[in-house]
Design an enzyme around this catalytic site. Structure first.
Site, mmCIF file in Angstrom:
data_model
loop_
_atom_site.group_PDB
_atom_site.id
_atom_site.type_symbol
_atom_site.label_atom_id
_atom_site.label_comp_id
_atom_site.label_asym_id
_atom_site.label_seq_id
_atom_site.Cartn_x
_atom_site.Cartn_y
_atom_site.Cartn_z
ATOM 1 N N LEU B 97 44.839 40.760 38.136
ATOM 2 C CA LEU B 97 43.703 40.166 37.129
ATOM 3 C C LEU B 97 42.161 40.690 37.739
ATOM 4 O O LEU B 97 42.516 40.181 38.256
ATOM 5 C CB LEU B 97 44.178 38.551 37.238
ATOM 6 C CG LEU B 97 45.487 37.664 36.435
ATOM 7 C CD1 LEU B 97 44.945 36.305 37.643
ATOM 8 C CD2 LEU B 97 44.546 37.788 35.016
ATOM 9 N N ASP B 98 41.666 40.544 36.450
ATOM 10 C CA ASP B 98 40.460 41.213 36.078
ATOM 11 C C ASP B 98 39.909 40.053 36.874
ATOM 12 O O ASP B 98 40.156 39.283 37.905
ATOM 13 C CB ASP B 98 39.711 41.093 35.268
ATOM 14 C CG ASP B 98 39.873 42.503 34.625
ATOM 15 O OD1 ASP B 98 39.403 42.544 33.753
ATOM 16 O OD2 ASP B 98 39.982 43.403 35.426
ATOM 17 N N THR B 99 38.092 40.813 37.904
ATOM 18 C CA THR B 99 37.930 40.026 38.468
ATOM 19 C C THR B 99 37.039 38.737 37.063
ATOM 20 O O THR B 99 37.204 37.064 37.717
ATOM 21 C CB THR B 99 36.317 40.874 38.450
ATOM 22 O OG1 THR B 99 36.916 41.136 39.300
ATOM 23 C CG2 THR B 99 35.273 39.445 39.523
#
Lengths: 643, 331
Positions: B97-99
Site C-alpha cells: 500500500l502507498d504511504t
C-alpha cells in the site's frame, strides 16, 4: 607531514588537567594500522568528518590518548618496547610513551642485535629473536619457510602433545620454500628431540590452535612461525626444576599493563590479522624479560586493538593462568645465563604421578574470537561484571573495549572504578546499565574523574543532582572540565535562563551536555523564526519540556503545522501545553479526527465543552475515550479503521 | 517456552495500515514488536560445565593430589553474555500500500511467507473505497498535490456518474476475458464464466471487476472498487479520469483497502494491537480460512485437465463473483 587524524571529542587528550600522566603519544607500534593512521588526510574532508563517516570510534585507538606520531621512529618504538608503566597509569591502555624506559633491561639484547643489522624500524623487528641460535634466522631476509610452528609451538598443555608431527607436516608442506639454512636448522631442532611443541608443563600453558589456521597466514607470518619454532625451546626450559625455582624467586612486577598473560603460554599470535603485527607479537612474546613482557603485552594489545577494527578479533586471553601463575619477570642477565645451560626436555621422559596430575589438558581457549562468550568462563573479571549486570553482548561489539575488559583485573582496576561510581551516587543495581553504556570509563583516569565531579560540585550541583546526571548521561564524566564548562556556558548564553533554571534543566536532561549542540541551536532558530514563538514563550516551553531542545526538526514542524493550521489552536494556548511537541503526530491526528467526527473538537477555552491539549495528548486511550470523547473504545477502533 | 512462542508464529495475518505510514516502516515495527515479545520470555536455565579440580585426596596423606570432577555453573548462555535470544524474524509483506493509502495489509511470518507467494499466484481481487473530490485537478491526482486546474461541477448528477461507472466496468470486463487467455468457445470456459471465475492468472494491467458509487454529495463522492493487479496510483488516476469523463475534474482524497483476498477489515489489527499475543491469535484465527481458500484457488490450477467440480462454490470471492455473474447476466 601527514595530518593527524582527529579523534572524537570525548576521546581527545586532556592537556589542561593536572596530574595527567604523559599520555601524549603512541609509539609507532600500532603497526597494523600504520598505513591507515598516517595516510595524508583527504582534501576537503576534515578529520572529524572522515572519522565520523568511517565510524572512527573503532579506528582510533588509545582511548583518551593523543594521536600517534606521524612517522614511527625506532626510538619511539623502542621506548614503547621497554616502557615500564607507572603505577598511576594502570588504567590507561598501556601504550605509555614513558620517557624513562628501562633500556638497561634490554640493553644487552639491543646491543647484541644492533651489531647485526642496521637500525631501521623494519629491520629492528627482524632483530627481535628469541634465541641467539635463532637470531640469524630471524635476521634480515624474509624467510620463506612457513610451517605451522605456531600452532604446535609452545602451547601444548602437556608434554608430548603433538610432538614432531607439528614440525614434520609443516616442513613438508612448505618445505619447498624453505631456505636451506632454515632447513638445516629445522633438522637440527628435530634432532634435539620431539616435543618441540613446547611443553611448558606449567599449568598455565595452553595447546595451540589447530593447524588449519596456518593456511591463512601471510608470508611474513611464516617468519613468525619460524621464530616461534625457535621460541619453543624456551618454554621447555621452564619446566626444569631449576627454572621453577628461579621463577618463584623472581620479583613479580606489577607494572604490567596487561596482567594475566603468562610467559609460558604458547600464545597464538593473531594469525589472521596483518602480518606485521603477527610478526611483532611473536617476536615480542618470546622474550622473557620484563621489558619484553611489557612490550609484547602492549604491542599485542595495541596491534590487536588496531586490527580488531578490521577483523574484529579478540586476542586470546587465558586469565586462568593469572590465578595459577603470576608473570615472572627477571633480569635479562639471568635469562641469558639460563639460556645456554638447560638442555631441552623430551616428552619421552618419565614424570611422576603428581606432575602428571598437574598437567592441565583443558580444551584450548580460542586465540581470537568475535564474542566474549568464549572467555567468560575463564575470566573472573568478566564473570563479576556479568553478575553486576553489565551487558557483555553489547560491549563485545566494541572490540577495543572488549580487549580492555579482558585485560583488566577486577580487584585492581575495576573495583576502584566501581567504588568511585558508588561514591558519586550510582546505586548497585544501576552500575550494570551504566557500565554497559560507558565501558570507556575504565580507560579514564580516576584522578580526572574526581576532578570533574569536584567541578560539578563547585557549580552548586548537589550530590543527588550529580548522581542523577551521571546515571542518565553515562558519558558525562568522560568530558573534560573545560568541555563541561563550555557546554554549561553555552546553554546559559543560548537560553538566557537564570543560573538556577539552567541547572535544573541540565539535571533533568543531562544528555544536553553530552550530545551535539548543533541541533539545539537549530531548534532554537526553528521555534523563533519558523514557528513564530516569542523568546519568553520558548523559555517557558523549554523549562517545562527540556526534550524540545533535541527534538527532530521535521517532526516539530509537522506537528506544529497540524496543531496550528488544522486544529486552529493559537500560539498562546500551545505555549500553555508544550507536551504536544513531545507526542507522536499520529496520536494527535487520530484523536482530533475522532473528536471532529463526534462533534466534540472544541479547543477554545472561552466556549463550553472545552478540551485542553494536555487532556488530548497525555492521557491513555481508555480514559480519553470514556471521559473526553464520551464513546467506547470499540467505537474508537472502528473509527480508526475508516481513516 | 521460547519455542512455544515461536512455533505459533508461522502464518498469515492482516494489519490495518494507517495513512501516512510507509509500508516498510510498518513491517519493521511489526518485526520489532514480535522480537520484543519473544525476547521477553523466560531465559534458559544456566548451563553447567564439568571441571576437573586439583585437590588433596581425602583420607590419605596430605601431600597426595587428585583430580575431582565438579559441575560448575557456566555463564556461556546467560542473556547478558550472548545477547537476546531472537534477533531476526522473517516477516514478509503481501500486496503493498502507498504511504497515503490505508487499509488491510497482509503480512506473513516465518513459514507463512511461503503462503504469500501462493496468495499472489491465486490472483484474488481486492476491495477499495475511493473518495473523490470534484472541481480540482492536481499533478499527482492527490488532494495535496500541485494544483493544475479548477473547474465547476454543477452539471454533474448521480445518473451521469453511474453511467460513467457502468461504462468503465463494461470495458474492464471485456479486458478481463481477454487477459484470461481462455478460448470462450469451450465448455470449460463457459462453466467458469457461469461461476464468475474468469480472470487473468498471470500479469496484466489493472482490471476492475466491479465499480459502483456508494455516496454522492457534490463535490464529494465515494466509490467502491473491486479490482486486481492494481496500484493505488492507478486508482487515483481512475478518479481523475472519471472527472474528465464527467466534463469536470476530480482529485482523489482517500484510498482505503477494505478487503485483500479473504482478509477483511474485521480481522485487521490496529496499531495498538501490533504485539506478539495479538498477532499469534490473529494467525491462528486466520489459518483455517487461509488454507481452505488457497487450496480452492490453486488446486484446480495444478491439474489443468480436470474440470472444476460442479459442487464447488466460490463464495469467498464475495461481491466480485456476484458482480461477475451480473455481468454475465447483463451481457
Amino acid at each position: 607531514m601527514a595530518r593527524l587524524p582527529v579523534l572524537p571529542r570525548w576521546r581527545r587528550p586532556q592537556p589542561a588537567e593536572a596530574g595527567t600522566p604523559g599520555v601524549t603519544s603512541h609509539s609507532g607500534l600500532i603497526a597494523g594500522r600504520r598505513s591507515r593512521v598516517w595516510r595524508p588526510a583527504k582534501a576537503g574532508s576534515g578529520g572529524k568528518d572522515r572519522s565520523e563517516r568511517a565510524g572512527s570510534r573503532r579506528r582510533h585507538r588509545g582511548l583518551g590518548q593523543g594521536a600517534p606520531p606521524a612517522v614511527p621512529t625506532l626510538s619511539s618504538w623502542l621506548r614503547h618496547l621497554y616502557a615500564l608503566e607507572k603505577p598511576s597509569d594502570s588504567k590507561s591502555t598501556g601504550l605509555q610513551g614513558s620517557s624513562e624506559p628501562e633500556k638497561a633491561i634490554c640493553g644487552p639484547w639491543l646491543t647484541l642485535f644492533r651489531a647485526r643489522s642496521p637500525l631501521s624500524p623494519h629491520a629492528a623487528r627482524h632483530m627481535v629473536s628469541p634465541t641467539p641460535a635463532a637470531a640469524h634466522v630471524g635476521r634480515g631476509a624474509r624467510l620463506r619457510w612457513a610451517g605451522q610452528a605456531e600452532e604446535p609451538a609452545c602451547g601444548a598443555a602437556g608434554r608430548g602433545v603433538r610432538p614432531s608431527e607439528s614440525v614434520g607436516p609443516g616442513v613438508t608442506r612448505y618445505g619447498a620454500q624453505a631456505s636451506p639454512q632454515v632447513k638445516q636448522e629445522l633438522s637440527q631442532r628435530e634432532d634435539r628431540g620431539p616435543g618441540r611443541s613446547s611443553g611448558s608443563g606449567a599449568p598455565a600453558s595452553r595447546p595451540r590452535p589447530k593447524a588449519s589456521r596456518a593456511f591463512r597466514f601471510s608470508q611474513p607470518s611464516r617468519r613468525l612461525r619460524k621464530m616461534a619454532l625457535s621460541a619453543q625451546q624456551i618454554p621447555r626450559w621452564f619446566n626444569s626444576a631449576k627454572l621453577r625455582s628461579l621463577i618463584n624467586a623472581a620479583q613479580l612486577t606489577k607494572c604490567f599493563t596487561r596482567p594475566g598473560r603468562t610467559l609460558l603460554h604458547g600464545f597464538s599470535a593473531q594469525p589472521q590479522i596483518s602480518s606485521d603485527n603477527c610478526f611483532l607479537q611473536w617476536g615480542f612474546k618470546t622474550y622473557k624479560t620484563s621489558s619484553l613482557r611489557n612490550s609484547s603485552q602492549s604491542t599485542s594489545s595495541s596491534s590487536q586493538e588496531n586490527n580488531s577494527t578490521q577483523s574484529s578479533l579478540l586476542p586470546s586471553m587465558d586469565e586462568q593462568s593469572q590465578k595459577t601463575q603470576k608473570i615472572p619477570s627477571f633480569d635479562s642477565e639471568l635469562f641469558l645465563e639460563e639460556l645456554d645451560e638447560l638442555p631441552p626436555l623430551s616428552p619421552m621422559q618419565p614424570i611422576s604421578e603428581e606432575e602428571a596430575i598437574q598437567i592441565i589438558a583443558d580444551p584450548p581457549l580460542p586465540p581470537a574470537s568475535f564474542t566474549l562468550r568464549d572467555y567468560v568462563d575463564h575470566s573472573e573479571t568478566l564473570q563479576k561484571l556479568v553478575l553486576l549486570g553489565v551487558d557483555l553482548s553489547k560491549i563485545e561489539k566494541h572490540t577495543e573495549a572488549a580487549n580492555l575488559l579482558l585485560r583488566l583485573d577486577f580487584e585492581k582496576d575495576i573495583k576502584q572504578m566501581l567504588l568511585f561510581l558508588k561514591d558519586v551516587g550510582i546505586e548497585d543495581n544501576q552500575l550494570g546499565a551504566f557500565l554497559t553504556k560507558n565501558h570507556a570509563i575504565f580507560s579514564e583516569d580516576l584522578e580526572n574523574l574526581k576532578i570533574r565531579v569536584a567541578y560539578l560540585h563547585s557549580k552548586n550541583f548537589s550530590k543527588a543532582d550529580v548522581a542523577q546526571m551521571v546515571r542518565k548521561a553515562p558519558f558525562l564524566l568522560n568530558f573534560s572540565v573545560e568541555r563541561l564548562d563550555n557546554r554549561l556556558g553555552f546553554f546559559q548564553k543560548e537560553l538566557e535562563l537564570s543560573v538556577k533554571k539552567t541547572r535544573d534543566l541540565v539535571v533533568r536532561l543531562p544528555r544536553l551536555l553530552t550530545g551535539s549542540l548543533e541541533p539545539v541551536k537549530e531548534n532554537m532558530k526553528v521555534y523563533h523564526l519558523e514557528l513564530g514563538f516569542k523568546h519568553n514563550e520558548i523559555q517557558h516551553m523549554i523549562t517545562r519540556i527540556p526534550k524540545m531542545l533535541t527534538a527532530n526538526k521535521r517532526k516539530l514542524t509537522e506537528t506544529f503545522d497540524f496543531v496550528h493550521n488544522v486544529m486552529s489552536i493559537p500560539h498562546h494556548i500551545i505555549v500553555k501545553f508544550p507536551q504536544v511537541f513531545n507526542t507522536r503526530l499520529f496520536k494527535i491526528k487520530e484523536r482530533h479526527l475522532f473528536l471532529t467526527y463526534l462533534g466534540r473538537a472544541q479547543y477554545d477555552p472561552a466556549k463550553p465543552n472545552y478540551i485542553s491539549l494536555d487532556k488530548l495528548v497525555s492521557i491513555p486511550d481508555e480514559i480519553f475515550c470514556e471521559e473526553i470523547a464520551k464513546a467506547s473504545v470499540q467505537d474508537f477502533d472502528k473509527f480508526l479503521k475508516t481513516l | 517456552m521460547r519455542s512455544a512462542g515461536l512455533s505459533r508464529l508461522h502464518g498469515l495475518f492482516a494489519v490495518y495500515k494507517p495513512p501516512g505510514l510507509k509500508w516498510k516502516h510498518l513491517r519493521d515495527t511489526v518485526e520489532l514488536q514480535l522480537l520484543k515479545g519473544l525476547n521477553a520470555g523466560k531465559p534458559p536455565a544456566p548451563k553447567q560445565r564439568v571441571r576437573f579440580l586439583l585437590g588433596p585426596m581425602e583420607g590419605s596423606e596430605e601431600k597426595e593430589l587428585t583430580l575431582t570432577a565438579t559441575s560448575v555453573p557456566s555463564l556461556v548462555n546467560h542473556p547478558l553474555v550472548c545477547g537476546p535470544a531472537f534477533t531476526h524474524l522473517k516477516v514478509g509483506m503481501g500486496h503493498r500500500l502507498d504511504t497515503q493509502a490505508s487499509g488491510v495489509l497482509v503480512l506473513g511470518v516465518g513459514h507463512g511467507c511461503r503462503l504469500l507467494t501462493d496468495m499472489y499466484d491465486a490472483h484474488l481481487t481486492k476491495d477499495y473505497t475511493v473518495r473523490g473530490l470534484l472541481g480540482k485537478a492536481t499533478d499527482d491526482f492527490c488532494e495535496d498535490g500541485r494544483l493544475v486546474e479548477k473547474t465547476t461541477y454543477d452539471h454533474v448528477t448521480r445518473e451521469k456518474l453511474d453511467r460513467i461507472l457502468a461504462m468503465i466496468q463494461g470495458s474492464h470486463q471485456k479486458a478481463l476475458v481477454m487477459y484470461s487467455n481462455l478460448d470462450l468457445k469451450t465448455q470449460e470456459a463457459y462453466e467458469m464464466a457461469v461461476r464468475g471465475l474468469i480472470r487473468p492468472m498471470n500479469k496484466s494491467p489493472m482490471l476492475i471487476t466491479g465499480i459502483r458509487c456508494l455516496h454522492f454529495a457534490p463535490p464529494e463522492f465515494l466509490l467502491e472498487v473491486q479490482c486486481m493487479h492494481e496500484t493505488q496510483k492507478e486508482l487515483r488516476k481512475l478518479v481523475h479520469e472519471i472527472g474528465l469523463e464527467l466534463k469536470t475534474t476530480a482529485v482523489c482524497a482517500q484510498v482505503r483497502r477494505t478487503r485483500d483476498g479473504f482478509f477483511t477489515l474485521d480481522s485487521a489489527l490496529l496499531r495498538t494491537q501490533w504485539d506478539l499475543r495479538n498477532i499469534q491469535d490473529a494467525i491462528q484465527a486466520a489459518a483455517p480460512q487461509v488454507a481452505a481458500e488457497l487450496e480452492k484457488s490453486l488446486g484446480p490450477q495444478l491439474d489443468t485437465k480436470q474440470l472444476p467440480s460442479p459442487g464447488w462454490s466460490w463464495e469467498s470471492q464475495g461481491p466480485s463473483s456476484t458482480l461477475g455473474l451480473e455481468r454475465g447476466a447483463g451481457h
